[in-house]
Design an enzyme around this catalytic site. Structure first.
Site, PDB file in Angstrom:
ATOM      1  N   GLU A 109      31.481  44.930  -6.248  1.00 46.53           N
ATOM      2  CA  GLU A 109      32.747  44.322  -5.810  1.00 46.53           C
ATOM      3  C   GLU A 109      33.441  43.619  -6.974  1.00 46.53           C
ATOM      4  O   GLU A 109      34.658  43.674  -7.117  1.00 46.53           O
ATOM      5  CB  GLU A 109      32.505  43.306  -4.675  1.00 46.53           C
ATOM      6  CG  GLU A 109      31.908  43.890  -3.390  1.00 46.53           C
ATOM      7  CD  GLU A 109      32.852  44.824  -2.646  1.00 46.53           C
ATOM      8  OE1 GLU A 109      33.980  45.058  -3.112  1.00 46.53           O
ATOM      9  OE2 GLU A 109      32.437  45.337  -1.590  1.00 46.53           O
ATOM     10  N   ARG A 115      37.084  45.071  -8.314  1.00 47.62           N
ATOM     11  CA  ARG A 115      38.254  44.230  -8.010  1.00 47.62           C
ATOM     12  C   ARG A 115      38.649  43.369  -9.199  1.00 47.62           C
ATOM     13  O   ARG A 115      39.813  43.341  -9.584  1.00 47.62           O
ATOM     14  CB  ARG A 115      37.961  43.322  -6.807  1.00 47.62           C
ATOM     15  CG  ARG A 115      37.595  44.106  -5.553  1.00 47.62           C
ATOM     16  CD  ARG A 115      37.441  43.190  -4.355  1.00 47.62           C
ATOM     17  NE  ARG A 115      36.627  43.820  -3.329  1.00 47.62           N
ATOM     18  CZ  ARG A 115      36.816  43.675  -2.025  1.00 47.62           C
ATOM     19  NH1 ARG A 115      37.790  42.919  -1.571  1.00 47.62           N
ATOM     20  NH2 ARG A 115      36.017  44.276  -1.163  1.00 47.62           N
ATOM     21  N   ASP A 152      30.594  56.748  -0.070  1.00 46.75           N
ATOM     22  CA  ASP A 152      31.949  57.225  -0.395  1.00 46.75           C
ATOM     23  C   ASP A 152      32.279  57.415  -1.875  1.00 46.75           C
ATOM     24  O   ASP A 152      32.462  58.533  -2.368  1.00 46.75           O
ATOM     25  CB  ASP A 152      33.003  56.317   0.272  1.00 46.75           C
ATOM     26  CG  ASP A 152      32.745  54.806   0.073  1.00 46.75           C
ATOM     27  OD1 ASP A 152      31.822  54.449  -0.671  1.00 46.75           O
ATOM     28  OD2 ASP A 152      33.488  53.998   0.671  1.00 46.75           O
ATOM     29  N   GLU A 208      42.397  53.525   2.697  1.00 48.09           N
ATOM     30  CA  GLU A 208      42.018  54.907   2.374  1.00 48.09           C
ATOM     31  C   GLU A 208      43.020  55.960   2.845  1.00 48.09           C
ATOM     32  O   GLU A 208      43.301  56.933   2.133  1.00 48.09           O
ATOM     33  CB  GLU A 208      40.619  55.236   2.912  1.00 48.09           C
ATOM     34  CG  GLU A 208      39.487  54.533   2.177  1.00 48.09           C
ATOM     35  CD  GLU A 208      39.349  53.052   2.543  1.00 48.09           C
ATOM     36  OE1 GLU A 208      39.893  52.646   3.597  1.00 48.09           O
ATOM     37  OE2 GLU A 208      38.712  52.305   1.774  1.00 48.09           O
TER      38      GLU A 208
HETATM   39  C1  DMJ Z   1      37.764  48.787  -1.377  1.00 48.54           C
HETATM   40  O1  DMJ Z   1      37.151  47.680  -1.904  1.00 48.54           O
HETATM   41  C2  DMJ Z   1      37.475  50.024  -2.170  1.00 48.54           C
HETATM   42  O2  DMJ Z   1      38.419  50.991  -1.890  1.00 48.54           O
HETATM   43  C3  DMJ Z   1      36.100  50.554  -1.912  1.00 48.54           C
HETATM   44  O3  DMJ Z   1      35.856  51.750  -2.575  1.00 48.54           O
HETATM   45  C4  DMJ Z   1      35.893  50.767  -0.445  1.00 48.54           C
HETATM   46  N1  DMJ Z   1      36.220  49.628   0.330  1.00 48.54           N
HETATM   47  C5  DMJ Z   1      37.430  48.890   0.069  1.00 48.54           C
HETATM   48  C6  DMJ Z   1      38.638  49.306   0.858  1.00 48.54           C
HETATM   49  O4  DMJ Z   1      38.431  49.737   2.110  1.00 48.54           O
END
Ligand code: DMJ
Length: 631
Positions: free
Chosen positions: A220, A224, A364, A533
């Site tokens: 995270e 970010r 994912d 997404e």
């Molecule tokens: C974000 O922090 C990123 O896109 C991550 O890959 C998946 N989750 C969140 C958004 O849904």
């Protein structure tokens, strides 16, 4: 069956040269020596005389012409000079200036910023946007301003805003995550006040927080905070040695902060006995440890490489890239199920744990980064990196073979899960998180250029076309996950009605939707966290196919966010249940609403020349990094 030539091989020598910036002088000399003029005129003496005359004329014009080489406002032109350039201009002659290379500017950004107030944003000379889309783009910008206003008023410096209780909360370790996640969106949109406020906060507080805070999650924090700092550095012209001081700090502040943070995050790699990093880092003492239970998420450890690679490029220190790439090199050696991988991995043994396979949570962005890390290398992609493309292709074939099904009665294409591996049962469950996949598939197929151009240049293999078709089908499904509910907003998780699976009475509430019987929404999955997404994929698909329906779908989703998630006093909030009216509201604005959701909507409604997909790769948190060799 003979397989078509992989696009990856064809693409290795793909020439992007015509899109590279060339100086005026270069353009003139190149066209003189490569055009027909050369053939027709250089052979005769009159021709030679004419050419000499032209060169003389051009040199004369350039020596006497004093306007700057870029169409930036005059105040700005001063602001963007480096010290070196200042010296050259003050102390040097016009002739020396002629030979100086024109500075390369950051990308063209906001079409609606008219360069007022010393704005650093350039205005495309010719806007091709229809006025309807200019209005809609402005509405997204207004939404960002409203979100930022709420955050600033009630939660500045906290990770996230709780817009209903009008306070801040630190759910991500206390690095002011919203400030950093939102910064490049503000730059792209040209919200100067937010650029200034976020930039000043970072300059004044972030290093101190990094030195004193405790535990953060490696993934995270990387996507970010590190990602946000690095794209801000780029968008402010950091690599070009520029100094856009009018809004926020000098770009070097973003880079130095990023390096300091990354040096601490590296402990997650160096403390682990294998190439798989631990999931948690204690910032203040640069120590790291595994998550409770000992396992790391597959997507988390494989979604760090774009950021660490780019940091190595701009800092000149290879250590970041080397550590992060060891993870993917290790993944190459692990056994997979037709390219698909379980969602947990052990940093102690380096082996996968369990058999749960999905492209939703914890799985994912492993698939996303395989292709994006390969793309990031641009023209410098070489044999050392092709394994990433191969792993991506194999995985997408595995997805098509093992995970893609159609719903009944109306045949929506969806991606399910294998919770017990290949030989266990199929689950018709699809997280909203899976909706990143249409965008990634489209990007992987054309490598960021339009489908039309890729077709014209005969660049698409059968597999690419198949992936593009799947991308379009899945994007429709993701959009229907929104339109099937009473609020027009997607639940966190949907199930699909198949021969084997059905649960009655769990529809989304919009009885007029054609797909009300295809999509099942369980009670526990009805929340919406303002996730990006689907609009992310609509953005990629619009850029690549140029089909206006993707913009229309994006607009419908944006209107639903406006109607049900906007909080009058400032900010936007997550919802508890998208199937009931009025929806019960949760008290949280996730950082990615500003970092991703609004950014992708803004770009979707804007010009395709802004952050072009064949020159930029977006990290999984929507922070754009330049592709090597293109900018
Ligand atoms: C974000 O922090 C990123 O896109 C991550 O890959 C998946 N989750 C969140 C958004 O849904």
């Amino acid at each position: 069956m003979s397989r078509p030539l992989p696009y990856s091989v064809k693409d290795l020598n793909y020439d992007n040269a015509k899109f590279r910036h060339r100086s005026f002088f270069k353009v003139i000399t190149q066209s003189l020596f490569t055009s027909n003029l050369k053939r027709d005129c250089m052979s005769c003496s009159t021709g030679k005389f004419l050419v000499a005359l032209m060169i003389f004329g051009i040199v004369y014009l350039m020596l006497t012409h004093t306007s700057p080489s870029h169409s930036v406002p005059s105040g700005l032109a001063k602001g963007i000079r480096t010290n070196k350039e200042d010296k050259a201009i003050d102390g040097g002659s016009s002739f020396r200036r002629l030979w100086r290379r024109a500075p390369r500017l950051p990308p063209r950004l906001s079409p609606d910023e008219k360069g007022g107030n010393g704005s650093f944003i350039q205005v495309p000379m010719n806007t091709k946007l229809g006025s309807e889309w200019i209005d809609r783009q402005q509405k997204v910008k207004d939404a960002f301003i409203h979100a930022w206003y709420g955050y600033k008023k009630y939660a500045m410096g906290y990770d996230e805003l709780m817009p209903l209780s009008q306070q801040g909360t630190d759910g991500l370790g206390g690095l002011g995550a919203t400030v950093v996640d939102a910064l490049d969106t503000a730059m792209i949109m040209g919200v100067d006040e937010a650029v200034s406020e976020a930039g000043s906060w970072i300059e004044r507080h972030l290093l101190d927080r990094i030195h004193h805070k405790g535990q953060v999650n490696l993934f995270e924090t990387t996507i970010r905070v590190l990602g946000g700092l690095l794209s801000a550095y780029h968008l402010r012209g950091g690599e070009q040695g520029m100094n856009l001081t009018s809004k926020g700090p000098r770009p070097i502040v973003y880079l130095e902060t990023a390096k300091n943070l990354a040096d601490r995050l590296l402990s997650a790699f160096t403390s682990s006995p294998t190439s798989i990093p631990f999931s948690d880092v204690v910032l203040r003492d640069s120590s790291a440890h595994p998550a409770p239970g000992g396992l790391s998420s597959t997507s988390e450890v494989s979604t760090l490489q774009l950021e660490f690679n780019y940091l190595s490029t701009v800092s000149g220190d290879p250590k970041y890239s080397m550590e992060a790439m060891k993870v993917l090199e290790h993944f190459k050696t692990l056994p997979k199920v037709e390219g698909l991988v379980p969602i947990y991995i052990s940093p102690q043994s380096g082996e996968f744990s369990g058999e749960d396979i999905r492209l939703g949570s914890r799985g994912d962005s492993y698939y996303e980064y395989l292709i994006k890390v390969w793309l990031q290398q641009g023209t410098s992609r070489n044999a050392n990196w092709t394994y990433l493309h191969d792993m991506y292709e194999e995985a997408m074939n595995g997805v098509k073979h093992l995970l893609v099904r159609k719903s009944i009665p109306n045949g929506l294409t969806f991606v399910g899960e294998l919770p017990y591996g290949k030989n266990g049962g199929f689950s018709a469950k699809m997280d909203h998180l899976v909706c990143f996949l249409p965008g990634t598939l489209a990007l992987g197929a054309t490598k960021g250029i339009t489908k039309e151009r890729a077709m014209k240049d005969n660049l698409l293999t059968f597999e690419d076309l198949e992936n593009l078709k799947l991308a379009e089908d899945l994007a429709k499904t993701c959009f229907e996950m929104y339109s099937v509910t009473s609020t027009g907003l997607s639940p966190e998780i949907a199930y699909f009605h198949t021969e084997e699976f059905y649960e009655g009475g769990l529809d989304g509430g919009n009885k007029s939707s054609e797909y009300v019987n295809d999509i099942i929404i369980k009670r526990a999955d009805r929340h919406n966290l303002l996730r990006p997404e689907t609009v992310e994929s609509l953005f990629f698909l619009y850029r690549i196919t140029e089909d206006p329906k993707y913009r229309e779908w994006g607009w419908q989703i944006f209107e639903a966010f406006e109607k049900y998630t906007k909080v009058t006093s400032g900010g936007y909030t997550s919802l508890d249940d998208v199937t009931t009216l009025p929806p019960h509201r949760r008290d949280k604005m996730e950082t990615f609403f500003l970092g991703e959701t609004l950014k992708y909507l803004y770009l979707l409604f804007g010009e395709s020349s802004v952050i072009p997909l064949d020159k930029y790769v977006f990290n999984t948190e929507a922070h754009p990094f330049p592709i090597k060799g293109t900018i």
